[in-house]
Write a protein that holds these residues in place. Structure first.
Motif, mmCIF file in Angstrom:
data_model
loop_
_atom_site.group_PDB
_atom_site.id
_atom_site.type_symbol
_atom_site.label_atom_id
_atom_site.label_comp_id
_atom_site.label_asym_id
_atom_site.label_seq_id
_atom_site.Cartn_x
_atom_site.Cartn_y
_atom_site.Cartn_z
ATOM 1 N N HIS A 41 0.961 30.326 80.087
ATOM 2 C CA HIS A 41 0.297 31.598 80.406
ATOM 3 C C HIS A 41 0.795 32.683 79.456
ATOM 4 C CE1 HIS A 41 -2.052 34.313 82.627
ATOM 5 N NE2 HIS A 41 -1.413 34.364 83.775
ATOM 6 N N ILE A 42 -0.049 33.053 78.468
ATOM 7 C CA ILE A 42 0.379 34.040 77.473
ATOM 8 C C ILE A 42 -0.413 35.343 77.520
ATOM 9 C CG2 ILE A 42 1.343 32.318 75.881
ATOM 10 C CD1 ILE A 42 -1.263 32.591 74.210
ATOM 11 N N ASP A 43 -1.534 35.363 78.262
ATOM 12 C CA ASP A 43 -2.395 36.544 78.233
ATOM 13 C C ASP A 43 -3.296 36.567 79.476
ATOM 14 O OD1 ASP A 43 -3.421 38.571 75.812
ATOM 15 O OD2 ASP A 43 -5.010 38.097 77.243
ATOM 16 N N ASN A 44 -3.770 37.763 79.822
ATOM 17 C CA ASN A 44 -4.708 37.887 80.951
ATOM 18 C C ASN A 44 -6.001 37.110 80.708
ATOM 19 O OD1 ASN A 44 -3.167 39.496 82.634
ATOM 20 N ND2 ASN A 44 -3.845 41.388 81.662
ATOM 21 N N GLY A 113 3.580 31.177 86.716
ATOM 22 C CA GLY A 113 3.331 32.179 87.746
ATOM 23 C C GLY A 113 3.044 33.567 87.221
ATOM 24 N N THR A 114 3.417 33.830 85.975
ATOM 25 C CA THR A 114 3.169 35.130 85.366
ATOM 26 C C THR A 114 3.102 34.944 83.855
ATOM 27 O OG1 THR A 114 3.924 37.440 85.308
ATOM 28 C CG2 THR A 114 5.640 35.757 85.160
ATOM 29 N N ARG A 115 2.542 35.935 83.171
ATOM 30 C CA ARG A 115 2.426 35.833 81.711
ATOM 31 C C ARG A 115 3.795 35.872 81.044
ATOM 32 N NH1 ARG A 115 -0.533 40.083 82.756
ATOM 33 N NH2 ARG A 115 0.785 41.370 81.445
ATOM 34 N N SER A 116 3.922 35.110 79.977
ATOM 35 C CA SER A 116 5.135 35.142 79.164
ATOM 36 C C SER A 116 5.024 36.320 78.199
ATOM 37 C CB SER A 116 5.260 33.832 78.377
ATOM 38 O OG SER A 116 6.193 33.980 77.336
ATOM 39 N N LYS A 117 5.958 37.257 78.299
ATOM 40 C CA LYS A 117 5.911 38.447 77.430
ATOM 41 C C LYS A 117 6.169 38.061 75.966
ATOM 42 C CE LYS A 117 5.656 41.522 80.882
ATOM 43 N NZ LYS A 117 4.978 40.705 81.862
ATOM 44 N N SER A 118 7.016 37.047 75.760
ATOM 45 C CA SER A 118 7.394 36.650 74.401
ATOM 46 C C SER A 118 6.424 35.641 73.793
ATOM 47 C CB SER A 118 8.789 36.023 74.424
ATOM 48 O OG SER A 118 8.747 34.806 75.154
ATOM 49 N N GLY A 119 5.580 35.046 74.642
ATOM 50 C CA GLY A 119 4.702 33.985 74.156
ATOM 51 C C GLY A 119 5.371 32.620 74.223
ATOM 52 N N GLU A 120 6.689 32.617 74.497
ATOM 53 C CA GLU A 120 7.413 31.342 74.621
ATOM 54 C C GLU A 120 7.173 30.762 76.008
ATOM 55 O OE1 GLU A 120 9.104 29.815 72.049
ATOM 56 O OE2 GLU A 120 8.149 31.475 70.973
ATOM 57 N N LEU A 121 7.261 29.450 76.116
ATOM 58 C CA LEU A 121 7.035 28.774 77.390
ATOM 59 C C LEU A 121 8.172 29.094 78.351
ATOM 60 C CD1 LEU A 121 5.047 26.786 78.732
ATOM 61 C CD2 LEU A 121 6.524 24.929 77.952
ATOM 62 N N GLY A 122 7.826 29.574 79.550
ATOM 63 C CA GLY A 122 8.835 29.907 80.554
ATOM 64 C C GLY A 122 9.076 28.756 81.512
ATOM 65 N N LYS A 123 9.844 29.055 82.551
ATOM 66 C CA LYS A 123 10.155 28.047 83.573
ATOM 67 C C LYS A 123 8.992 27.978 84.564
ATOM 68 C CE LYS A 123 13.774 27.093 87.027
ATOM 69 N NZ LYS A 123 13.489 25.682 87.075
ATOM 70 N N GLY A 124 8.607 26.776 84.926
ATOM 71 C CA GLY A 124 7.526 26.601 85.884
ATOM 72 C C GLY A 124 8.023 26.683 87.317
ATOM 73 N N MET A 125 7.143 27.089 88.213
ATOM 74 C CA MET A 125 7.504 27.155 89.628
ATOM 75 C C MET A 125 7.150 25.832 90.305
ATOM 76 S SD MET A 125 6.081 30.981 89.992
ATOM 77 C CE MET A 125 6.551 31.464 91.631
ATOM 78 N N ALA A 126 7.783 25.574 91.436
ATOM 79 C CA ALA A 126 7.681 24.270 92.098
ATOM 80 C C ALA A 126 6.274 23.925 92.596
ATOM 81 C CB ALA A 126 8.669 24.205 93.261
ATOM 82 N N GLY A 127 5.383 24.902 92.689
ATOM 83 C CA GLY A 127 4.032 24.649 93.202
ATOM 84 C C GLY A 127 3.297 23.553 92.450
ATOM 85 N N ALA A 128 3.434 23.545 91.127
ATOM 86 C CA ALA A 128 2.747 22.521 90.323
ATOM 87 C C ALA A 128 3.239 21.129 90.713
ATOM 88 C CB ALA A 128 2.970 22.771 88.833
ATOM 89 N N GLY A 129 4.560 20.994 90.862
ATOM 90 C CA GLY A 129 5.138 19.718 91.271
ATOM 91 C C GLY A 129 4.692 19.306 92.667
ATOM 92 N N PHE A 130 4.591 20.295 93.558
ATOM 93 C CA PHE A 130 4.129 20.039 94.928
ATOM 94 C C PHE A 130 2.740 19.401 94.901
ATOM 95 C CE2 PHE A 130 1.411 21.502 98.407
ATOM 96 C CZ PHE A 130 2.113 21.067 99.531
#
Length: 193
Positions: A41-44, A113-130
């Motif tokens: 997620h890098i942009d709206n 869960g939210t846009r990455s301000k840096s464009g780098e890949l962030g940490k994912g939340m557990a919902g996807a795994g669920f």
């Protein structure tokens, strides 16, 4: 033609002249059956970009606040989006997401869960795994490689479905499963950057 397909054509017509879109890997997308589509997620503009490039109709889980925006809040449910409360376990959203997958549809998620301000890949939340563990859905990683800059190439890459068999068999945690999904998205970014 339903509102979703009308909106898809309209948004495509608006974005295509601005961004030089290169779409890679649509052949990896399962033609039927439940699909959990997980993207960085890098942009709206990520949800409409994925919506117009994916070969199937997507049901997006979107932050609850968007449904309170005038006009947009009325449109979202009509284009298959449903709300999720961020930062907490939203049982209703989890039930709705599982129903989408069990009915053989495509559920679109941005695990960060939210846009990455840096464009780098962030940490994912557990919902996807669920969702990956609680359904028999295919899990398709997607990478959006920007930036969103007018007349600059923007790539949307769909990877091959992740083999969830071994992960489901050993009853991995939702967190561990999300990490695996994020790692696959990261590989797509590395290969296609």
């Amino acid at each position: 033609m339903g509102l979703y397909h009308f909106a898809k054509s309209l948004v495509y017509g608006l974005l295509k002249p601005v961004y030089r879109m290169e779409v890679i890997g649509t052949e990896n997308f399962p033609k039927d059956g439940g699909v959990l589509l997980c993207s960085n997620h890098i942009d709206n503009l990520d949800p409409p970009m994925v919506g117009i490039t994916a070969p199937r109709t997507i049901h997006f889980m979107a932050k609850e606040e968007l449904f309170e925006v005038p006009v947009l809040g009325k449109i979202l449910p009509n284009i298959n989006a449903f709300p999720v409360k961020r930062g907490m376990s939203d049982r209703e959203a989890l039930r709705k997401g599982l129903k989408v997958l069990k009915e053989g549809n495509v559920l679109g998620l941005f695990p960060e869960g939210t846009r990455s301000k840096s464009g780098e890949l962030g940490k994912g939340m557990a919902g996807a795994g669920f969702f990956a563990l609680r359904s028999d859905a295919y899990v398709v990683p997607c990478a959006i490689i920007g930036p969103y800059k007018a007349f600059t190439k923007l790539k949307v890459v769909y990877g091959q479905p992740i083999d969830m068999g071994p992960i489901r068999e050993r009853k991995a945690s939702a967190e561990e499963t999300t990490e695996l999904i994020m790692a696959e998205i990261g590989k797509l970014i590395e290969v296609h950057r």
